[in-house]
Motif scaffolding. Structure first.
Motif, short mmCIF file in Angstrom:
data_model
loop_
_atom_site.label_atom_id
_atom_site.label_comp_id
_atom_site.label_asym_id
_atom_site.label_seq_id
_atom_site.Cartn_x
_atom_site.Cartn_y
_atom_site.Cartn_z
N LEU A 151 14.39 -33.49 -11.11
CA LEU A 151 14.21 -32.87 -12.42
C LEU A 151 13.12 -31.82 -12.32
O LEU A 151 12.05 -32.09 -11.76
N VAL A 152 13.39 -30.62 -12.85
CA VAL A 152 12.40 -29.54 -12.87
C VAL A 152 12.22 -29.06 -14.31
O VAL A 152 13.21 -28.78 -15.00
N VAL A 153 10.97 -28.99 -14.76
CA VAL A 153 10.64 -28.50 -16.10
C VAL A 153 9.61 -27.39 -15.97
O VAL A 153 8.55 -27.57 -15.35
N GLU A 154 9.92 -26.25 -16.57
CA GLU A 154 8.99 -25.11 -16.62
C GLU A 154 8.77 -24.70 -18.06
O GLU A 154 9.72 -24.58 -18.84
N THR A 155 7.51 -24.48 -18.42
CA THR A 155 7.24 -23.93 -19.74
C THR A 155 5.88 -23.22 -19.73
O THR A 155 5.19 -23.19 -18.71
N HIS A 156 5.52 -22.63 -20.86
CA HIS A 156 4.29 -21.84 -20.96
C HIS A 156 3.06 -22.74 -20.74
O HIS A 156 3.04 -23.90 -21.14
N ASN A 157 2.03 -22.16 -20.15
CA ASN A 157 0.78 -22.86 -19.93
C ASN A 157 -0.18 -22.62 -21.09
O ASN A 157 -0.63 -21.49 -21.30
N PRO A 158 -0.52 -23.65 -21.88
CA PRO A 158 -1.43 -23.46 -23.01
C PRO A 158 -2.77 -22.87 -22.62
O PRO A 158 -3.36 -22.08 -23.37
N GLY A 159 -3.28 -23.22 -21.44
CA GLY A 159 -4.56 -22.67 -21.00
C GLY A 159 -4.51 -21.17 -20.83
O GLY A 159 -5.45 -20.45 -21.21
N PHE A 160 -3.41 -20.66 -20.28
CA PHE A 160 -3.25 -19.22 -20.12
C PHE A 160 -3.10 -18.53 -21.47
O PHE A 160 -3.66 -17.44 -21.70
N ALA A 228 7.93 -37.90 -18.25
CA ALA A 228 8.71 -38.21 -17.04
C ALA A 228 8.34 -39.59 -16.49
O ALA A 228 9.22 -40.34 -16.03
N THR A 229 7.06 -39.92 -16.53
CA THR A 229 6.64 -41.24 -16.06
C THR A 229 7.29 -42.33 -16.89
O THR A 229 7.78 -43.34 -16.36
N ASP A 230 7.30 -42.14 -18.20
CA ASP A 230 7.95 -43.11 -19.08
C ASP A 230 9.44 -43.24 -18.79
O ASP A 230 10.04 -44.30 -19.04
N ALA A 231 10.03 -42.16 -18.27
CA ALA A 231 11.47 -42.18 -17.96
C ALA A 231 11.75 -42.68 -16.54
O ALA A 231 12.89 -42.64 -16.09
N GLU A 234 8.81 -39.67 -10.88
CA GLU A 234 7.53 -39.42 -10.23
C GLU A 234 7.39 -37.93 -9.94
O GLU A 234 8.31 -37.32 -9.38
N ARG A 235 6.26 -37.35 -10.33
CA ARG A 235 6.04 -35.93 -10.04
C ARG A 235 5.65 -35.76 -8.58
O ARG A 235 4.75 -36.44 -8.10
N ILE A 256 5.19 -25.50 -13.67
CA ILE A 256 6.49 -25.91 -13.16
C ILE A 256 6.32 -27.27 -12.50
O ILE A 256 5.68 -27.38 -11.45
N SER A 257 6.89 -28.29 -13.13
CA SER A 257 6.76 -29.66 -12.62
C SER A 257 8.08 -30.11 -12.01
O SER A 257 9.14 -29.93 -12.62
N ARG A 258 7.99 -30.72 -10.83
CA ARG A 258 9.18 -31.26 -10.16
C ARG A 258 9.03 -32.76 -10.03
O ARG A 258 8.01 -33.27 -9.57
N PHE A 259 10.06 -33.48 -10.45
CA PHE A 259 10.07 -34.94 -10.44
C PHE A 259 11.29 -35.45 -9.68
O PHE A 259 12.31 -34.76 -9.60
N VAL A 260 11.18 -36.67 -9.16
CA VAL A 260 12.32 -37.31 -8.50
C VAL A 260 12.39 -38.77 -8.91
O VAL A 260 11.41 -39.36 -9.39
N ARG A 261 13.57 -39.33 -8.73
CA ARG A 261 13.71 -40.77 -8.79
C ARG A 261 12.95 -41.40 -7.63
O ARG A 261 12.92 -40.86 -6.52
#
Length: 269
Positions: A151-160, A228-231, A234-235, A256-261
């Motif tokens: 699973l890959v999720v990308e979105t805006h960075n609030p810090g930026f 993702a952890t709740d689902a 693992e990142r 951009i976070s990448r997770f796997v089973r």
């Protein structure tokens, strides 16, 4: 091949559409400079893809799905916007890409299939304005993963975003495009108490100016990681762009976070 179809009318949840496509579909692809960024994103996703069909949540016009399909094969693209899906169908017809457009809500979509790669990019996750809805979207994404899937999720960075504002609640900025007389002007407002980001975009072109407004939730990497952890995922990597640069809290435009089973873990990067 995927069998991505609605099960039956009685079983299909209501599809909630916020109207993003009605505002942006006509010029969405012009908001992104034609600089090869979509191909770079697709190439990185392809490198992370363990095989089999892919599922994009929030496929839009197919800006990423079409080049990804050329690299990896079948992509099923889900979107709540009929206007965006109309553009996607035209792109598929014109390119012959193996992309299947599906009308659905990323928080509730379930076609019963499993995918090697599920991804939600270009800020789509932040268009879901409440944590419960975001959590539901990530849980649905995880449910669609095949064993060892990514699973890959990308979105805006609030810090930026806050760095851009330089301590102000309102600001504006202009990004010139390579074509003469073109560019994107953005009026930006931070709604700090609601944890929201309100932007109005003016696309200036020789033929005129087009305007679109959106509201997104300021979503952190920690938010996505918790969902993702709740689902049960693992990142394995966190990046600040699609070239693989490390994420820097106040500087990276996106995360951009990448997770796997847990069953199969790729090498960390």
């Amino acid at each position: 091949m995927s069998t991505a179809t609605a099960p039956s009318d009685a079983a299909v949840p209501e599809i909630t559409d916020i109207g993003y496509g009605r505002v942006f579909a006509g010029f969405y692809d012009r908001l992104f400079p034609q600089d090869g960024s979509a191909d770079r994103t697709a190439a990185t996703l392809a490198a992370w893809h363990p095989g089999g069909p892919a599922l994009e949540l929030g496929v839009g016009t197919g800006r990423i799905a079409v080049p990804l399909a050329r690299l990896t094969g079948e992509v099923v693209g889900v979107d709540s916007s009929p206007e965006m899906l109309e553009r996607l169908r035209a792109a598929v017809d014109g390119s012959g890409a193996a992309v299947t457009p599906v009308h659905g809500d990323i928080r509730t979509y379930d076609d019963g299939d499993r995918y090697g790669l599920v991804y939600c990019v270009c800020g789509t996750m932040s268009l879901v304005l409440d944590p419960a809805g975001q959590r539901a979207a990530v849980a649905r994404a995880a449910r669609h993963l095949a064993p060892g899937g990514t699973l890959v999720v990308e979105t805006h960075n609030p810090g930026f975003v806050r760095t851009l504002h330089e301590g102000l609640s309102r600001t504006s900025f202009f990004a010139p495009y390579p074509e003469p007389g073109t560019g994107l002007q953005t009026y930006s407002t931070l709604l700090a108490e609601q944890n929201l980001w309100h932007t109005s975009h003016l696309l200036h072109e020789p033929g005129g100016t087009r305007i679109g407004t959106e509201v997104t939730r300021l979503t952190t990497p920690e938010d996505i990681d918790a969902y993702a952890t709740d689902a049960g995922l693992e990142r394995v990597s966190l990046h600040g762009d699609w070239s693989g640069a490390p994420f820097v809290a106040a500087q990276s435009p996106v995360h951009i976070s990448r997770f796997v089973r847990a069953a199969v873990r790729p090498e960390r990067s």
